[in-house]
Design a protein around this motif. Structure first.
Motif, PDB file in Angstrom:
ATOM      1  N   LYS A   1       0.825  -1.204   0.000  1.00 42.05           N
ATOM      2  CA  LYS A   1       0.000   0.000   0.000  1.00 42.05           C
ATOM      3  C   LYS A   1       0.861   1.257   0.000  1.00 42.05           C
ATOM      4  O   LYS A   1       1.885   1.328   0.669  1.00 42.05           O
ATOM      5  N   ILE A   2       0.413   2.247  -0.766  1.00 38.79           N
ATOM      6  CA  ILE A   2       1.033   3.564  -0.753  1.00 38.79           C
ATOM      7  C   ILE A   2      -0.048   4.586  -0.435  1.00 38.79           C
ATOM      8  O   ILE A   2      -1.156   4.509  -0.956  1.00 38.79           O
ATOM      9  N   GLU A   3       0.283   5.502   0.467  1.00 33.55           N
ATOM     10  CA  GLU A   3      -0.610   6.601   0.820  1.00 33.55           C
ATOM     11  C   GLU A   3       0.138   7.894   0.510  1.00 33.55           C
ATOM     12  O   GLU A   3       1.262   8.077   0.953  1.00 33.55           O
ATOM     13  N   VAL A   4      -0.491   8.778  -0.257  1.00 31.85           N
ATOM     14  CA  VAL A   4       0.115  10.059  -0.612  1.00 31.85           C
ATOM     15  C   VAL A   4      -0.805  11.172  -0.133  1.00 31.85           C
ATOM     16  O   VAL A   4      -2.003  11.155  -0.415  1.00 31.85           O
ATOM     17  N   THR A   5      -0.244  12.112   0.605  1.00 30.26           N
ATOM     18  CA  THR A   5      -0.991  13.251   1.117  1.00 30.26           C
ATOM     19  C   THR A   5      -0.246  14.525   0.743  1.00 30.26           C
ATOM     20  O   THR A   5       0.942  14.656   1.017  1.00 30.26           O
ATOM     21  N   ILE A   6      -0.985  15.448   0.126  1.00 26.03           N
ATOM     22  CA  ILE A   6      -0.400  16.730  -0.265  1.00 26.03           C
ATOM     23  C   ILE A   6      -1.267  17.834   0.348  1.00 26.03           C
ATOM     24  O   ILE A   6      -2.364  18.094  -0.127  1.00 26.03           O
ATOM     25  N   PRO A   7      -0.787  18.449   1.438  1.00 30.42           N
ATOM     26  CA  PRO A   7      -1.547  19.548   2.035  1.00 30.42           C
ATOM     27  C   PRO A   7      -1.511  20.763   1.108  1.00 30.42           C
ATOM     28  O   PRO A   7      -0.455  21.173   0.645  1.00 30.42           O
ATOM     29  N   VAL A   8      -2.690  21.324   0.825  1.00 34.81           N
ATOM     30  CA  VAL A   8      -2.808  22.472  -0.068  1.00 34.81           C
ATOM     31  C   VAL A   8      -3.695  23.502   0.615  1.00 34.81           C
ATOM     32  O   VAL A   8      -4.884  23.281   0.737  1.00 34.81           O
ATOM     33  N   LYS A   9      -3.146  24.566   1.111  1.00 32.14           N
ATOM     34  CA  LYS A   9      -3.868  25.684   1.734  1.00 32.14           C
ATOM     35  C   LYS A   9      -5.366  25.457   1.914  1.00 32.14           C
ATOM     36  O   LYS A   9      -6.159  25.762   1.042  1.00 32.14           O
ATOM     37  N   GLY A  10      -5.760  24.881   3.018  1.00 28.19           N
ATOM     38  CA  GLY A  10      -7.173  24.703   3.316  1.00 28.19           C
ATOM     39  C   GLY A  10      -7.759  23.390   2.811  1.00 28.19           C
ATOM     40  O   GLY A  10      -8.877  23.055   3.136  1.00 28.19           O
ATOM     41  N   ASN A  11      -7.033  22.646   2.003  1.00 31.89           N
ATOM     42  CA  ASN A  11      -7.499  21.356   1.485  1.00 31.89           C
ATOM     43  C   ASN A  11      -6.389  20.324   1.612  1.00 31.89           C
ATOM     44  O   ASN A  11      -5.240  20.671   1.853  1.00 31.89           O
ATOM     45  N   ILE A  12      -6.766  19.086   1.411  1.00 33.94           N
ATOM     46  CA  ILE A  12      -5.787  18.003   1.376  1.00 33.94           C
ATOM     47  C   ILE A  12      -6.074  17.175   0.140  1.00 33.94           C
ATOM     48  O   ILE A  12      -7.208  16.756  -0.088  1.00 33.94           O
ATOM     49  N   ILE A  13      -5.045  16.964  -0.650  1.00 31.10           N
ATOM     50  CA  ILE A  13      -5.157  16.066  -1.787  1.00 31.10           C
ATOM     51  C   ILE A  13      -4.568  14.748  -1.305  1.00 31.10           C
ATOM     52  O   ILE A  13      -3.427  14.706  -0.849  1.00 31.10           O
ATOM     53  N   ARG A  14      -5.361  13.678  -1.388  1.00 31.04           N
ATOM     54  CA  ARG A  14      -4.936  12.419  -0.803  1.00 31.04           C
ATOM     55  C   ARG A  14      -5.413  11.251  -1.630  1.00 31.04           C
ATOM     56  O   ARG A  14      -6.508  11.262  -2.180  1.00 31.04           O
ATOM     57  N   SER A  15      -4.573  10.223  -1.696  1.00 29.40           N
ATOM     58  CA  SER A  15      -4.975   8.984  -2.337  1.00 29.40           C
ATOM     59  C   SER A  15      -4.180   7.846  -1.725  1.00 29.40           C
ATOM     60  O   SER A  15      -3.042   8.027  -1.296  1.00 29.40           O
ATOM     61  N   GLU A  16      -4.799   6.690  -1.683  1.00 31.99           N
ATOM     62  CA  GLU A  16      -4.071   5.485  -1.290  1.00 31.99           C
ATOM     63  C   GLU A  16      -4.437   4.384  -2.265  1.00 31.99           C
ATOM     64  O   GLU A  16      -5.570   4.316  -2.732  1.00 31.99           O
ATOM     65  N   GLN A  17      -3.455   3.577  -2.592  1.00 31.71           N
ATOM     66  CA  GLN A  17      -3.674   2.487  -3.527  1.00 31.71           C
ATOM     67  C   GLN A  17      -3.013   1.233  -2.983  1.00 31.71           C
ATOM     68  O   GLN A  17      -1.945   1.289  -2.368  1.00 31.71           O
ATOM     69  N   VAL A  18      -3.656   0.107  -3.238  1.00 31.49           N
ATOM     70  CA  VAL A  18      -3.176  -1.184  -2.752  1.00 31.49           C
ATOM     71  C   VAL A  18      -3.113  -2.153  -3.923  1.00 31.49           C
ATOM     72  O   VAL A  18      -4.021  -2.190  -4.758  1.00 31.49           O
ATOM     73  N   SER A  19      -2.041  -2.917  -3.990  1.00 32.85           N
ATOM     74  CA  SER A  19      -1.927  -3.993  -4.981  1.00 32.85           C
ATOM     75  C   SER A  19      -0.972  -5.036  -4.426  1.00 32.85           C
ATOM     76  O   SER A  19      -0.490  -4.917  -3.301  1.00 32.85           O
ATOM     77  N   SER A  20      -0.677  -6.026  -5.221  1.00 33.42           N
ATOM     78  CA  SER A  20       0.250  -7.063  -4.771  1.00 33.42           C
ATOM     79  C   SER A  20       1.701  -6.672  -5.036  1.00 33.42           C
ATOM     80  O   SER A  20       2.623  -7.379  -4.633  1.00 33.42           O
TER      81      SER A  20
END
Length: 176
Positions: free
Chosen positions: A49-68
């Protein structure tokens, strides 16, 4: 972009670090150079699993993806974040969250086709009753929903409980 990469149950090798910086680095065309990107790589059994978080002035851009395979997860997460950015760009800019201080000017000015416009097709109103988080989980299960909004009897604040993978629950509380 400044990458902050960490690992849970996995050693972040130079190969993984390079793969993350190369793939997620493709998003540099959207962000200013000092934008911080938080990346967490984790392994649970066969799940990479990878989780990516990018804080952007008042918002959060986030995604996580899972694979083998971790490298596949890295590829997938970059595609998802790029799609999110294109989809929500106009909202981020229109909400005047100082988008120009985070995003590059050419990204702000570029037009993207809206793949799916967000539409609210149903609205509900209901009484919010004070209860304990455990009781809210039971109520959520009885309703067959994936989340439940309630007033926490201990804090008198609106909280949300939600169902997580593996038959566990999560609690969202406002930060005061």
């Amino acid at each position: 972009m400044k990458f902050i990469i960490s690992g849970k149950n996995i050693e972040v090798t130079q190969g993984l670090r390079n793969a993350v910086e190369d793939k997620i680095g493709k998003l540099e065309k959207y962000f200013k150079p000092d934008t911080e990107v938080y990346v967490t790589l984790s392994v649970e059994k066969e799940r990479q699993k990878i989780e990516v978080t990018i804080p952007v002035k008042g918002n959060i851009i986030r995604s996580e993806q899972v694979s083998s395979d971790m490298y596949i997860s890295i590829d997938l997460v970059e595609e998802i974040i790029e799609r999110q950015l294109k989809k929500y760009k106009t909202k981020l800019v229109d909400q005047k969250h100082h988008a120009s201080s985070v995003f590059k000017q050419d990204f702000i000015e570029k037009e993207f086709m809206d793949e799916e416009e967000v539409q609210i097709i149903r609205s509900k109103k209901f009484d919010v009753k004070p209860m304990y988080p455990e009781d809210a989980c039971i109520q959520m299960e009885l309703l067959g929903h994936g989340f439940f909004i309630f007033v926490n009897a201990e804090t008198d604040q609106v909280n949300v409980v939600y169902k997580r993978k593996g038959s566990t629950y999560g609690l969202i509380e406002p930060e005061v």
